[in-house]
Enzyme design. Structure first.
Site, PDB file in Angstrom:
ATOM      1  N   GLU A 392       1.244   2.695  -0.623  1.00 51.16           N
ATOM      2  CA  GLU A 392       1.047   4.138  -0.536  1.00 51.16           C
ATOM      3  C   GLU A 392       2.192   4.949  -1.125  1.00 51.16           C
ATOM      4  O   GLU A 392       2.131   6.164  -1.159  1.00 51.16           O
ATOM      5  CB  GLU A 392       0.879   4.551   0.932  1.00 51.16           C
ATOM      6  CG  GLU A 392      -0.277   3.871   1.635  1.00 51.16           C
ATOM      7  CD  GLU A 392      -0.359   4.291   3.093  1.00 51.16           C
ATOM      8  OE1 GLU A 392       0.354   5.237   3.475  1.00 51.16           O
ATOM      9  OE2 GLU A 392      -1.125   3.679   3.831  1.00 51.16           O
ATOM     10  N   ASN A 393       3.250   4.289  -1.556  1.00 50.97           N
ATOM     11  CA  ASN A 393       4.444   5.016  -1.964  1.00 50.97           C
ATOM     12  C   ASN A 393       4.763   4.866  -3.437  1.00 50.97           C
ATOM     13  O   ASN A 393       5.915   4.906  -3.844  1.00 50.97           O
ATOM     14  CB  ASN A 393       5.632   4.543  -1.118  1.00 50.97           C
ATOM     15  CG  ASN A 393       5.423   4.821   0.353  1.00 50.97           C
ATOM     16  OD1 ASN A 393       5.522   5.951   0.790  1.00 50.97           O
ATOM     17  ND2 ASN A 393       5.091   3.795   1.104  1.00 50.97           N
TER      18      ASN A 393
END
Length: 566
Positions: A392-393
């Protein structure tokens, strides 16, 4: 995926996303002899001198930097978006190119007080340095503008470096103008597949980016000293050159190297998967959904993604621990036996890397090797067939590609490799996730983009579509289908129930209509693809547990439909 226990999806205002995605950026061309960078301390070599940051949100750091010895790091907190600004002297009735290199969390770049139309641009999370660029024109009486950077509320810190307000000298005494960089040296072929050639070269002092040329034509631009050129024909020789760029212009071309692609094979990995497959995420935790053993997962699921492996203290490395206590005493031995039983029944069981505790950073050769070695170790320990990338990053496409190729070399051709990006990660082939998928296309099984927890997005026709409709599914899938992925590498990811996501749930009927539209041009909404994709892989859901909570309504409806596709 699950918003209660492990998923942290960014909720974006639809209008802001649409406006930003539709923003047209102007490329930086050859500079005029009179043009200068009017920003002061543009590379933060003198700390924050000349810059003002809201709520003391900014600090100068020595690593990571894009160039030189300094960079800005600014951290949003509470109601502060970490805005750092500088007043820049400009000339009236003049055009300026505003740019900056950013990394980390959501980052915005803009100029206000221009006297005409104020401008801004932005990018979501970026694991590597990325250049933001836009232009503005000053008004008849404008002698200064405010140039700013900021992040977004509740998001991670952003980094910024090498800010440029390039144009006529405003008289404010900006940084010295750069000179055109030298041609790169050391260009070499670092890897090949049947459809790609990977290149690497030496860094050039003063360069802010590099252009890659194939057979004399520019094919891509990157900020680092490596690139993978995709979409090539098998068993074919190509010539490559590289140039270095900065605000002053482009260098001469490097020496030429030749790369030859390998012979062709079947696109993608996946072993003995059925032509059309259903993927389901199995929760290794209890968040209120039905607790399951692997043996409880319905037979409609062809790929079971065990969520999640977690990051360790070693950069790039992951581990997996069965939550026996949270799963009612489910033992490791039972788990391993259930995995083997599913495999004996023709199913694939993989481990998913991601989730709230899965902040894994693969950003250099060491972390890439750690990722490949640790994932392979987990696969061997538990008998998993492969890995799902659900980070997600942000993703660094260069080193994640390196990691996945290393893993594939260890695991062999039967490796199952899946991805579950957010919608914004697949809007453009220049995005890190999309680049990675294309880079590993020859070993990639399927990309199951998450069509939920999203704002409105652009479809492949350039129109804006809202989540929760058949058009949202088909028009966004079209971007991947026409952007380089094989239809067999594209799946539709949806929540199994209204409790499985914060927003974006659609009924199984809508999922099935979208599958029909893409494969047969039937049951479409207002968007109708230009052609059919009968090899479309299928569908995915978060999660088998939320599906079970709802009486397996999702898999009972979508599963048979997927398996009956042409």
């Amino acid at each position: 995926m699950d918003p209660v226990r492990r998923r942290r999806r960014t909720r974006l205002w639809s209008g802001a996303v649409t406006a930003a995605l539709a923003l047209s950026l102007t490329a930086v061309g050859q500079a005029s002899a009179a043009d200068v960078n009017n920003a002061k301390n543009a590379g933060f070599e003198s700390g924050l001198s000349g810059w003002t940051c809201s709520a003391n949100s900014g600090t100068a750091v020595s690593s990571p930097v894009h160039a030189g010895a300094g960079a800005l790091k600014a951290t949003p907190a509470g109601q502060d978006n970490a805005r750092c600004s500088q007043t820049v002297a400009v000339k009236p009735n003049a055009t300026y190119t505003l740019s900056a290199w950013v990394q980390g969390g959501y980052a915005y770049l803009g100029a206000s007080g221009t006297g005409t139309t104020d401008v801004s641009t932005w990018t979501p999370n970026s694991a590597s340095w990325k250049q933001l660029t836009t232009t503005f024109t000053t008004g008849a009486n404008t002698t200064s503008v405010s140039v700013y950077l900021h992040g977004w509320y509740g998001q991670a810190a952003y980094l910024a470096d090498d800010v440029s307000v390039y144009g006529p000298d405003g008289g404010g005494g900006g940084d010295p103008a750069p000179t055109v960089p030298a041609a790169p040296g050391g260009l070499a072929v670092s890897g090949t597949t049947s459809s790609s050639v990977s290149l690497a070269w030496n860094a050039v002092s003063g360069a802010t980016g590099y252009n890659v040329y194939r057979n004399g034509s520019k094919v891509t631009a990157v900020s680092g000293t490596s690139a993978t050129v995709t979409g090539l024909a098998a068993s074919t020789a190509y010539s490559f050159q590289v140039t270095a760029t900065n605000a002053a212009g482009e260098s001469a071309k490097s020496a030429t190297v030749t790369g030859t692609t390998t012979s062709s094979g079947n696109p993608g990995g996946g072993g003995t998967l059925p032509k059309h497959a259903v993927t389901g995420y199995w929760q290794n935790f209890n968040n209120g959904a039905t607790v399951q053993k692997i043996s409880d997962v319905p037979a409609q699921y062809d790929i079971i993604a065990v969520a999640f492996a977690d990051a360790t203290t070693t950069p790039g490395a992951v581990s997996f621990t069965l939550d026996s206590a949270g799963l009612g005493g489910y033992t490791v031995d039972q788990f391993k036996a259930d995995v083997k039983a599913k495999q004996a029944a023709g199913k694939k069981v993989i481990v998913s890397v991601g989730g709230q505790n899965g902040t894994v950073s693969v950003s250099d050769p060491t972390s890439a090797a750690n990722f490949a070695n640790s994932v392979y170790s987990v696969m061997q320990t538990y008998g998993f067939d492969g890995v799902d990338i659900d980070l997600e990053n942000g993703i660094n496409p260069t080193y994640m590609t390196q990691a996945l190729r290393s893993l594939a070399a260890k695991a062999g051709p039967s490796l199952i490799l899946t991805m579950a990006p957010q919608t914004i990660d697949m809007q453009s082939t220049s995005a890190g996730y999309f680049q990675t998928a294309l880079n590993v296309k020859d070993i990639l099984t399927v990309v199951n983009m998450q069509y939920y927890n999203s704002g409105s997005m652009l479809g492949c026709d350039g129109k804006v579509y809202s989540q929760g409709t058949v058009d949202f599914l088909t028009a966004l899938a079209c971007i991947q289908l026409e952007g380089g992925l094989a239809p067999s590498q594209v799946g539709l990811g949806l929540p199994a129930s209204t409790r499985g996501a914060g927003s974006g749930y659609v009924s199984p009927t809508v999922v099935n209509n979208a599958l029909d539209c893409l494969t047969k041009l039937t049951n479409c909404g207002s968007f109708k693809p230009s052609r059919t994709y009968p090899d479309l892989r299928g569908a995915m859901t978060w999660s088998t547990n939320w599906d079970a909570t709802a009486g397996n309504a999702w898999s009972n409806a979508v599963g048979p439909h997927v398996h009956a596709l042409p």
